[in-house]
Design an enzyme around this catalytic site. Structure first.
Site, PDB file in Angstrom:
ATOM      1  N   GLY A  43       0.802  -1.222   0.000  1.00 50.03           N
ATOM      2  CA  GLY A  43       0.000   0.000   0.000  1.00 50.03           C
ATOM      3  C   GLY A  43       0.839   1.279   0.000  1.00 50.03           C
ATOM      4  N   HIS A  44       0.159   2.407  -0.134  1.00 53.64           N
ATOM      5  CA  HIS A  44       0.842   3.694  -0.222  1.00 53.64           C
ATOM      6  C   HIS A  44       1.530   4.042   1.098  1.00 53.64           C
ATOM      7  CE1 HIS A  44      -2.557   5.630   1.907  1.00 53.64           C
ATOM      8  NE2 HIS A  44      -3.311   4.825   1.191  1.00 53.64           N
ATOM      9  N   ASN A  45       2.742   4.585   0.954  1.00 55.72           N
ATOM     10  CA  ASN A  45       3.543   5.038   2.089  1.00 55.72           C
ATOM     11  C   ASN A  45       3.986   3.921   3.025  1.00 55.72           C
ATOM     12  OD1 ASN A  45       1.590   7.648   1.481  1.00 55.72           O
ATOM     13  ND2 ASN A  45       3.690   8.195   2.009  1.00 55.72           N
ATOM     14  N   SER A  71       0.794   2.903   4.897  1.00 51.36           N
ATOM     15  CA  SER A  71       1.507   3.616   5.955  1.00 51.36           C
ATOM     16  C   SER A  71       2.103   2.711   7.027  1.00 51.36           C
ATOM     17  CB  SER A  71       0.609   4.666   6.627  1.00 51.36           C
ATOM     18  OG  SER A  71       0.188   5.614   5.668  1.00 51.36           O
TER      19      SER A  71
END
Lengths: 310, 310, 310
Positions: free
Chosen positions: A223-225, A243
């Protein structure tokens, strides 16, 4: 390449038991090997197969007992796994020339090292950077702001840098979800390998980052970050939500799920199909969905299973 | 684009605490931000990071307490999530020109609105229809009889309209399975977003249908003749088997599996990795594999976990 | 193609109840059908839909009771599933011409039968062999040393023959994992079908092999040196780790995980989301993660669920 048993043994720094003059033309599994093949034994569950094998030679750990057919020579080495990797490297035909295929689509603003390989049907977006000796297999997609350091391998149809899954929930008179634009990037450090059809989302802002030497198998979702440390191993179909931060030398079994916004320490081990709902300290070994310490899971599991017998 | 804290605040309809004259050059995460960046705080688990942040400004909810360094201004707004989405929209460079890439393969019978974007390496089969302002990212495949209404986004390497998994089992003297041809289609309504490497099968006959505003993350599987309602959210790696019908405003966590031929009501919530084996009424919140009401799962789980301690 | 109810019935070797003169223009689901459509009923859970259907005709098993509207004719047949497959075959427009698309990238050393179809954006590596009547959909990637026998179907963006996930763990002064080169191949036997975005890794040495007639759904992962027998069915998102051997006529539900280096017998059945950690004898039916015999799981589960009520 045809080498005798003796030549292989010298090259592997090993010692031979049996006929060292036989010519070997390739490598094979213990079951499929003929007298012209070299095989190897590392996992003791394959001992019976090794003893029945017709291989011309078997590479084996220095001190392991094995009773093979008279036609099979043993090449004893310090580390049979590493010897096997060396043999396969020797036999592997470097599959592809370096350079950018004329059938790849590369944005003019991308910077690609001359030693990198970019194959057919690859799409490379704006401001992507690809370092020395990287290999990008056919059909991989690198969205804008993706950076591959050195010796990174991205397998076929992997997608790096797509938008993360971020929306603002309905508010006031708004009926549906509103997309949060993603303007961050992805950084894959040296020696990272990304499996086929794996997806790595770009950061909302800042980076999604995978540390040096980490290996990600096929069909994973990052996933993002998310930040993953160095030398981790993620088996196929693992999913890590946005995250989350993961330390070094972690190992995740197949189909593991990790919730977002948590921290996993160094050298953690998560068993296949487990789901991790909260942060884990260094050195954790967990199992289950939701996950708990492996020893606790085992005890609970034995009782549970027993309860199904009556 | 360089804007002062004051300009951002006015534009977001917020109020400033601290120095409103600083120039900001971009957005960043709280940890990575320098004095030239704007950041945001919505989730209280990041309060400590906000208090240590070097950001030039932090966007925050009207009434939240936060003790930041003197160099960091606070921009207080009604809804920090929505403000953040606005900021990112402002900073996002529209990545791609609209139009059909000359390197896409488009069947002559497809109808594509002039405002849509079809990127490199996309394949569009016979009788596909693509409406206004859709974006189809590189390598996406739209099989025949797929329709995208308006503002639909399909990410890289997603496959829409492939044959469903339907076979007649062996009968009489027949040895193996026989393929059931699929002649139906797929309909993605307005504002649907489909993640990278996700697969949506076409109907056997009739449609597989995803309702307005529904968001599907990466690597999901939507079986043939599934109907999903409006404004649902499916996290990554979810699988929904054939002919299941899902209501509006449902939320499915990552790696959820839903069996075929069942009905899920409106506003249902299914926790990550859960498996749903039977129909659910409106407003259900379930967890586990097989899934049960969340509160029931929690009680059973606490006892189970406890049983592993002795 | 417009046929009367009578013509359909004769062609299906069935008998008509009701008006056999109506002209039918296509097939539809029971809910969506108008008086111009033919529908079918096999699964009794759709009996109510059949009784409310406006279809011009419904194909149904010889001896099933059904009360339909006067305008709906029944066509009674020996096997309604097989009749349905025949109808769909008849109505299906053969979608694609055979031959190799000029927009596919095919290595000069590949051998492709003249009757095979290779579509746009497909990549075919060195020494790949494709037999008679195979269909390779857009964006599929066949790495070197992949062989497709006859009538094999590979759906869009599937990846066949990528490197397996094999590394030697850090040893001595070595810091990270070292890649084990893969020099083996993949063999897909006659009538195998591979779903969209599925990944099948090549053998380290020797073959990864999928037996005649086996069907693999979308987004599955088949590890290196896995051998799957004949006429198996793997639902979507299944993962099978390296070197596992699976018998004939096995059925795996969606999202199942199978550990590496084990043996699954013939005619085994594994329920959705289950995880199989050890070998299974012929005819096993298992469920759970980790999996146990289904009947045992059910008993343990009922007690577990009950324990969450108090």
């Amino acid at each position: 390449m045809v080498w005798t048993v003796k030549t292989w043994a010298e090259w592997l720094n090993g010692t031979v038991e049996g006929d060292d003059s036989r010519c070997l033309t390739g490598a094979a599994t213990l079951t499929e090997a003929t007298s012209e093949h070299i095989g190897f034994l590392a996992n003791p569950i394959y001992t019976a197969e090794a003893e029945k094998s017709n291989a011309g030679a078997i590479v084996i750990q220095k001190d392991v007992l094995l009773r093979v057919s008279p036609q099979t020579a043993l090449i004893r080495v310090e580390n049979s796994y590493q010897a096997w990797a060396l043999i396969l490297k020797k036999l592997s035909d470097t599959p592809f020339a370096s350079g950018i295929s004329p059938h790849a689509w590369v944005d003019a603003s991308a910077e690609i090292d001359a030693s990198a390989t970019v194959m057919e049907g690859v799409w490379i977006g704006a401001r992507v950077r690809i370092g020395a000796d990287c290999i990008v297999y056919p059909g991989a997609r690198l969205y804008p702001h993706t950076e591959l350091r050195e010796r990174v391998i991205v397998h076929a149809n992997a997608v790096v840098g797509s938008d993360g899954f971020g929306y603002t929930p309905p508010q006031g008179t708004q009926v549906g979800f509103e997309k949060i634009p993603h303007i961050g990037g992805v950084l894959l450090e040296n020696d990272v390998e990304i499996g086929a059809n794996t997806c790595i989302d770009r950061g909302v802002v800042g980076l999604t980052r995978i540390g040096e030497g980490t290996k990600v198998d096929n069909l994973c979702q990052i996933g993002h970050n998310v930040h993953i440390g160095k030398h981790c191993v993620l088996a196929a179909q693992v999913g890590i939500a946005g995250s989350t931060v993961i330390g070094d030398y972690c190992q995740f079994g197949g189909q593991v799920g990790i919730i977002g916004h948590i921290t996993i320490g160094n050298r953690c081990s998560v068993g296949a199909q487990s789901g991790v709902p909260k942060s884990l300290p260094d050195g954790s070994t967990v199992f289950g969905s939701p996950a708990m310490p492996l020893s606790q899971f085992k005890r609970a599991w034995v009782k549970w299973k027993q309860s199904g017998l009556s």
